[in-house]
Design a protein around this motif. Structure first.
Motif, PDB file in Angstrom:
ATOM      1  N   ALA A   1       0.821  -1.222   0.000  1.00 59.57           N
ATOM      2  CA  ALA A   1       0.000   0.000   0.000  1.00 59.57           C
ATOM      3  C   ALA A   1       0.847   1.261   0.000  1.00 59.57           C
ATOM      4  CB  ALA A   1      -0.917  -0.001   1.231  1.00 59.57           C
TER       5      ALA A   1
ATOM      6  N   LEU B   1       0.144   4.398  -2.176  1.00 57.91           N
ATOM      7  CA  LEU B   1      -1.107   5.106  -1.865  1.00 57.91           C
ATOM      8  C   LEU B   1      -0.946   6.092  -0.720  1.00 57.91           C
ATOM      9  CD1 LEU B   1      -3.595   2.095  -2.092  1.00 57.91           C
ATOM     10  CD2 LEU B   1      -3.031   3.766  -3.862  1.00 57.91           C
TER      11      LEU B   1
ATOM     12  N   HIS C   1       7.252   3.757  -2.433  1.00 60.23           N
ATOM     13  CA  HIS C   1       6.947   3.371  -3.810  1.00 60.23           C
ATOM     14  C   HIS C   1       7.732   2.133  -4.260  1.00 60.23           C
ATOM     15  CE1 HIS C   1       5.035   7.372  -4.413  1.00 60.23           C
ATOM     16  NE2 HIS C   1       4.414   6.760  -5.403  1.00 60.23           N
TER      17      HIS C   1
END
Length: 281
Positions: A34, A37, A75
């Motif tokens: 995640a 995000l 990332h």
């Protein structure tokens, strides 16, 4: 006089241990997946001075180009995890198929064993470099292909060694006497008894693929700048480790934590092979 003690306490303890280990292992993996995000910045936007120390604009400071270290670390997880998972799945499936068939067909088994012995002798780093550099365009897919090619021979030997005693078991001989086909015996008689071995093999292949892909990134064989690859970040920011240590420490910790999490997940999901009953006189 011999009595069998209740096993409910053992099963309850095992269940609690499994839940605890799974939770501990799943949290870093989910956070890594995640990451994009929740990253505060994009991977290629300078937000501070090169190798700036942690501050308001960047929680972990900046890298060699002033980009946010935290954002680039967040990332960098999904593609690395996906690559390692793909390698582990392909190797485990391929090794399972070849290993089981090899023990059921002795002639093929000897050929597979000799081929695997030769392939295992190839130095991993040299093999990765040869395959990745010869791959058209190189990049991440080249490293994934190299990891699969180099990891399969050893995995085949592991599966074959675990399946060999099963191939001479009574229930397999009974199936052969009934005239059952090789696929039937492999899938219905041998494969279910290899669950613990295959799960452990998958976990080991995942961790190894994780390190292989990371090593290739550090050597700049795989992902290329400006990719937010953790091992590539370590290499790029090594020159500024005294200015902003987090530019190197953060991606290094991410690699270590995820590798440990994968090991814990494998340990948690492995079937219980301990005795189910305890006796006393």
């Amino acid at each position: 006089m011999t009595a069998t003690l209740p096993v409910a306490a053992h099963r309850t303890s095992r269940r609690r241990r499994t839940i605890a280990l799974t939770a501990v292992a799943a949290l870093p993996l989910l956070l890594a997946l995640a990451g994009p995000l929740i990253a505060p910045h994009t991977i290629d936007t300078p937000v501070t001075a090169p190798f700036a120390t942690p501050g308001d604009g960047a929680v972990l400071g900046g890298d060699q180009l002033g980009r946010d270290v935290l954002s680039r670390v967040l990332h960098g997880g999904p593609l690395l995890i996906a690559g390692a998972f793909l390698v582990a799945v392909v190797i485990t499936l391929t090794a399972t198929l070849i290993g089981i068939i090899a023990v059921l067909r002795p002639g093929l088994g000897r050929a597979v064993e000799r081929s695997a012995d030769v392939a295992i002798l190839l130095p991993p780093l040299l093999g990765i470099m040869l395959i990745a550099l010869a791959w058209p365009g190189g990049g991440r897919w080249a490293v994934i292909a190299a990891a699969i090619i180099l990891g399969t021979p050893y995995a085949v030997r592991v599966v074959a060694a675990a399946a060999s005693p099963l191939a001479t078991a009574g229930y397999v001989e009974t199936a052969l006497a009934r005239g059952e086909s090789t696929p039937y015996i492999a899938l219905r008689e041998i494969l279910p008894n290899l669950r613990a071995t295959l799960l452990t093999l998958f976990g080991l292949r995942f961790v190894e693929a994780f390190y292989v892909i990371s090593m290739a990134g550090f050597l700049q064989i795989g992902p290329q700048p400006p990719a937010s690859d953790w091992s590539l970040m370590v290499r790029e920011n090594a020159s500024g480790i005294l200015l902003n240590p987090w530019a190197v420490i953060a991606p290094s910790l991410a690699i270590a934590v995820l590798a440990i999490s994968a090991n814990l997940a494998t340990l948690a999901l492995a079937p219980d092979t301990t005795a189910k009953t305890v006796t006393r006189s």
